[in-house]
Motif scaffolding. Sequence first.
Motif, PDB file in Angstrom:
ATOM      1  N   TYR A 118      -3.811  -7.694  -6.619  1.00  0.00           N
ATOM      2  CA  TYR A 118      -4.218  -6.662  -8.106  1.00  0.00           C
ATOM      3  C   TYR A 118      -3.663  -5.475  -8.157  1.00  0.00           C
ATOM      4  O   TYR A 118      -3.118  -5.062  -7.102  1.00  0.00           O
ATOM      5  CB  TYR A 118      -5.965  -6.817  -8.168  1.00  0.00           C
ATOM      6  N   VAL A 119      -3.222  -5.406  -9.587  1.00  0.00           N
ATOM      7  CA  VAL A 119      -2.848  -4.421  -9.834  1.00  0.00           C
ATOM      8  C   VAL A 119      -3.039  -4.463 -11.560  1.00  0.00           C
ATOM      9  O   VAL A 119      -2.914  -4.954 -11.951  1.00  0.00           O
ATOM     10  CB  VAL A 119      -0.838  -4.337  -9.931  1.00  0.00           C
ATOM     11  N   GLY A 120      -3.523  -2.889 -11.598  1.00  0.00           N
ATOM     12  CA  GLY A 120      -3.908  -2.818 -12.699  1.00  0.00           C
ATOM     13  C   GLY A 120      -5.361  -1.968 -12.815  1.00  0.00           C
ATOM     14  O   GLY A 120      -5.988  -1.290 -12.016  1.00  0.00           O
ATOM     15  N   GLU A 121      -5.895  -2.005 -14.282  1.00  0.00           N
ATOM     16  CA  GLU A 121      -6.732  -0.855 -14.748  1.00  0.00           C
ATOM     17  C   GLU A 121      -8.362  -0.735 -13.073  1.00  0.00           C
ATOM     18  O   GLU A 121      -8.673  -2.246 -13.448  1.00  0.00           O
ATOM     19  CB  GLU A 121      -8.290  -0.895 -15.975  1.00  0.00           C
ATOM     20  N   ALA A 122      -8.856  -0.190 -13.475  1.00  0.00           N
ATOM     21  CA  ALA A 122      -9.817   0.507 -12.367  1.00  0.00           C
ATOM     22  C   ALA A 122     -10.987  -1.035 -13.068  1.00  0.00           C
ATOM     23  O   ALA A 122     -11.368  -1.071 -12.347  1.00  0.00           O
ATOM     24  CB  ALA A 122     -10.344   1.204 -11.603  1.00  0.00           C
ATOM     25  N   ARG A 131      -2.349   6.841 -10.405  1.00  0.00           N
ATOM     26  CA  ARG A 131      -1.935   6.169 -11.403  1.00  0.00           C
ATOM     27  C   ARG A 131      -0.722   5.410 -11.570  1.00  0.00           C
ATOM     28  O   ARG A 131      -0.100   5.630  -9.704  1.00  0.00           O
ATOM     29  CB  ARG A 131      -1.048   7.800 -12.386  1.00  0.00           C
ATOM     30  N   ILE A 132      -0.315   4.519 -11.972  1.00  0.00           N
ATOM     31  CA  ILE A 132       0.734   3.984 -11.202  1.00  0.00           C
ATOM     32  C   ILE A 132       1.979   3.469 -12.274  1.00  0.00           C
ATOM     33  O   ILE A 132       1.615   3.285 -13.607  1.00  0.00           O
ATOM     34  CB  ILE A 132       0.275   1.894 -10.876  1.00  0.00           C
ATOM     35  N   ALA A 133       2.674   4.037 -12.129  1.00  0.00           N
ATOM     36  CA  ALA A 133       4.027   3.631 -12.477  1.00  0.00           C
ATOM     37  C   ALA A 133       4.857   2.267 -11.989  1.00  0.00           C
ATOM     38  O   ALA A 133       5.531   1.936 -10.983  1.00  0.00           O
ATOM     39  CB  ALA A 133       4.958   4.846 -11.502  1.00  0.00           C
ATOM     40  N   SER A 134       4.305   0.716 -13.065  1.00  0.00           N
ATOM     41  CA  SER A 134       4.199  -0.590 -12.988  1.00  0.00           C
ATOM     42  C   SER A 134       6.017  -1.268 -12.830  1.00  0.00           C
ATOM     43  O   SER A 134       6.414  -1.583 -11.949  1.00  0.00           O
ATOM     44  CB  SER A 134       3.155  -1.544 -13.493  1.00  0.00           C
ATOM     45  N   LEU A 135       6.398  -0.159 -13.573  1.00  0.00           N
ATOM     46  CA  LEU A 135       7.653  -0.413 -13.964  1.00  0.00           C
ATOM     47  C   LEU A 135       7.917  -1.698 -15.028  1.00  0.00           C
ATOM     48  O   LEU A 135       8.771  -2.405 -14.530  1.00  0.00           O
ATOM     49  CB  LEU A 135       8.599  -0.526 -13.506  1.00  0.00           C
ATOM     50  N   THR A 136       6.722  -2.559 -15.093  1.00  0.00           N
ATOM     51  CA  THR A 136       6.559  -4.259 -16.258  1.00  0.00           C
ATOM     52  C   THR A 136       6.648  -3.706 -17.250  1.00  0.00           C
ATOM     53  O   THR A 136       6.964  -2.843 -17.401  1.00  0.00           O
ATOM     54  CB  THR A 136       5.059  -4.455 -15.698  1.00  0.00           C
ATOM     55  N   VAL A 192      -9.953   1.169   2.454  1.00  0.00           N
ATOM     56  CA  VAL A 192      -9.529   1.325   1.604  1.00  0.00           C
ATOM     57  C   VAL A 192      -8.964   2.930   1.130  1.00  0.00           C
ATOM     58  O   VAL A 192      -9.439   3.498   2.675  1.00  0.00           O
ATOM     59  CB  VAL A 192     -11.392   1.399   1.038  1.00  0.00           C
ATOM     60  N   LEU A 193      -8.301   3.057   1.349  1.00  0.00           N
ATOM     61  CA  LEU A 193      -7.913   4.026   0.484  1.00  0.00           C
ATOM     62  C   LEU A 193      -7.573   4.809  -0.449  1.00  0.00           C
ATOM     63  O   LEU A 193      -7.483   4.536  -1.844  1.00  0.00           O
ATOM     64  CB  LEU A 193      -6.261   4.553   0.530  1.00  0.00           C
ATOM     65  N   ASN A 194      -8.482   5.974  -1.109  1.00  0.00           N
ATOM     66  CA  ASN A 194      -8.687   7.109  -2.014  1.00  0.00           C
ATOM     67  C   ASN A 194      -7.373   7.079  -2.841  1.00  0.00           C
ATOM     68  O   ASN A 194      -6.751   8.410  -1.920  1.00  0.00           O
ATOM     69  CB  ASN A 194      -9.758   7.649  -2.123  1.00  0.00           C
ATOM     70  N   GLY A 195      -6.293   6.988  -3.606  1.00  0.00           N
ATOM     71  CA  GLY A 195      -5.321   7.389  -3.450  1.00  0.00           C
ATOM     72  C   GLY A 195      -5.376   9.576  -4.203  1.00  0.00           C
ATOM     73  O   GLY A 195      -3.882   9.763  -4.262  1.00  0.00           O
ATOM     74  N   GLY A 196      -6.410   9.352  -4.503  1.00  0.00           N
ATOM     75  CA  GLY A 196      -6.557  10.681  -5.288  1.00  0.00           C
ATOM     76  C   GLY A 196      -5.441  11.299  -6.523  1.00  0.00           C
ATOM     77  O   GLY A 196      -4.406  12.339  -6.189  1.00  0.00           O
ATOM     78  N   GLN A 197      -5.795  10.775  -7.650  1.00  0.00           N
ATOM     79  CA  GLN A 197      -4.704  10.680  -8.629  1.00  0.00           C
ATOM     80  C   GLN A 197      -3.285  10.538  -8.042  1.00  0.00           C
ATOM     81  O   GLN A 197      -2.886  10.936  -8.986  1.00  0.00           O
ATOM     82  CB  GLN A 197      -5.209  11.736  -9.754  1.00  0.00           C
ATOM     83  N   ARG A 198      -2.841  10.352  -7.882  1.00  0.00           N
ATOM     84  CA  ARG A 198      -1.175   9.794  -6.839  1.00  0.00           C
ATOM     85  C   ARG A 198      -1.074   9.494  -7.461  1.00  0.00           C
ATOM     86  O   ARG A 198      -1.182   8.079  -8.022  1.00  0.00           O
ATOM     87  CB  ARG A 198      -0.806  10.202  -5.390  1.00  0.00           C
ATOM     88  N   TRP A 199       0.451   9.158  -7.840  1.00  0.00           N
ATOM     89  CA  TRP A 199       1.206   7.871  -8.565  1.00  0.00           C
ATOM     90  C   TRP A 199       1.735   7.094  -7.687  1.00  0.00           C
ATOM     91  O   TRP A 199       2.537   7.569  -6.348  1.00  0.00           O
ATOM     92  CB  TRP A 199       2.611   8.411  -9.250  1.00  0.00           C
ATOM     93  N   ALA A 200       1.552   5.642  -7.909  1.00  0.00           N
ATOM     94  CA  ALA A 200       2.262   4.530  -6.986  1.00  0.00           C
ATOM     95  C   ALA A 200       3.611   4.190  -7.281  1.00  0.00           C
ATOM     96  O   ALA A 200       3.595   4.491  -9.345  1.00  0.00           O
ATOM     97  CB  ALA A 200       0.970   4.133  -7.285  1.00  0.00           C
ATOM     98  N   THR A 201       4.267   4.232  -7.176  1.00  0.00           N
ATOM     99  CA  THR A 201       6.056   3.204  -7.584  1.00  0.00           C
ATOM    100  C   THR A 201       5.681   2.152  -6.693  1.00  0.00           C
ATOM    101  O   THR A 201       5.160   2.140  -5.067  1.00  0.00           O
ATOM    102  CB  THR A 201       7.193   4.374  -7.467  1.00  0.00           C
ATOM    103  N   PRO A 202       6.694   1.288  -7.627  1.00  0.00           N
ATOM    104  CA  PRO A 202       7.315   0.133  -6.273  1.00  0.00           C
ATOM    105  C   PRO A 202       8.647   1.464  -4.698  1.00  0.00           C
ATOM    106  O   PRO A 202       9.108   2.270  -5.210  1.00  0.00           O
ATOM    107  CB  PRO A 202       8.089  -0.518  -6.536  1.00  0.00           C
ATOM    108  N   GLY A 245       6.152   1.630 -17.746  1.00  0.00           N
ATOM    109  CA  GLY A 245       4.776   0.451 -17.274  1.00  0.00           C
ATOM    110  C   GLY A 245       3.501   1.226 -16.820  1.00  0.00           C
ATOM    111  O   GLY A 245       2.877   0.743 -15.604  1.00  0.00           O
ATOM    112  N   GLN A 246       3.568   2.286 -17.133  1.00  0.00           N
ATOM    113  CA  GLN A 246       2.137   2.812 -15.965  1.00  0.00           C
ATOM    114  C   GLN A 246       0.959   2.370 -16.633  1.00  0.00           C
ATOM    115  O   GLN A 246       0.216   1.868 -17.876  1.00  0.00           O
ATOM    116  CB  GLN A 246       2.193   4.143 -16.511  1.00  0.00           C
TER     117      GLN A 246
END
Length: 428
Positions: free
Chosen positions: A47-51, A19-24, A62-72, A31-32
Amino acid sequence: LNRGITMSVACDWLITDIRIASLTDNGAPYGQILDGVIAIRGDALLYVGEAAGAPIFAARQVLNGGQRWATPGLVDCHTHLIFGGNRAAEFEQRLQGIDYQQIARQGGGINSTVNATRAASETELLSSAMARAQRLLAEGVTTFEVKSGYGLDVANEVKMLRVGEQLAHQLPATVCRTFLGAHALPAEFKDSADAYIDHVCAEMIPLIAEQGLATAVDVFCESIGFTPAQCERVFVQAKAHGLAIKAHVEQLSDLKGAVLAAKYGALSVDHLEYLAPEDVPVLKEHGAIAVILPAAYYFLHETCKPPIDALRAQGVKMAVATDLNPGTAPMASILLAMNQACVLFGLTPEESLRGATHHGALALGLKKKGVLAAGMDADLLLWDVSHPAELAYAINFHQPRYIWQAGIQRLASGAIIEPAALSQKESV
Ligand code: DI6
Ligand code: FE
């Protein structure tokens, strides 16, 4: 050409299932992007976006992020983390009721740190600054600023900025350096502040600009610092030498320093406890970032708060930073600054995260940091939280689980992870 075969896009890292908190400004909170993927190529985000709808990537890792949240990566846009000694004795005096300005007028305060900093070697300053910076890095800071301002003569200001340069070389972080010669009046210039400002303008700024030791200047516009007229002379000279402008303003009283700095095109105006709400439109008009520093408010038992409602209503971008320094903010935690910005000043957790990422980057003039979007720098974090509001909510609960800075993965300690060792670990 591989006709008939789906073409894949080469990248260095592919991070899936996040899940990405892109802050765009994509219209969603934070900006999730909930079913997200991030691809990194070199030191940039590819690339930053929907799968769904993402290209097919051929990734080196490759890393499986396991539903973690990404932030800048976090940005601490205002620190004084290079200094000698400490001010625990002054802390005790203040607890007995002697105030910060009284201590300064008696020759303590900033000037006691000037004495300790002058007495310290470059190596000693580097090792203590490095330890403080590592505390920031462990929390996920990938960009921070350091100010001079405890040397107050040519040799010692240059010494501090060289330490900043070393931090930039030795740490896996972007380190911006700011010249704060107009921080306090050194003892040699007692009762001749104008002569000291002459010295700052005639000797220090040209040398520092020429040697590329700093990209910005800062001033302390305050009764125990310098007058608006003196600060203005520093701004004029900074502009003439191509340096950006930042300013400590309205921290302890309202001298209209923020309006002055904004009119000189300041990147940021910092502190702002005593900023009058009617002056807020001037910040908006000139695009100055309002840097909120709740630690200094907290440590000084200040009661006057920055006019957050007016800043928000006028759409002035607010950054949040530690102000890490030995006097008013002995605090090496950007996450705690975010929490304080919420609890003490009423920022929302989302505003505080934007303040410590996107707006912090803008306060440093960095346009490729602080949001997660294609083309931006690959500074990012993965957190074990179920919602990004948790970052500002809880004190000392969180450390990023994965950190990339400029596309390179590192540990919270700052150690770089060797790609080979990593892919073995991840393939288990
Ligand atoms: N305002 C601050 O809060 C720091 N500098 C400034 O101009 C404090 C610096 C110190 O007390 O050492
Ligand atoms: Fe400061």
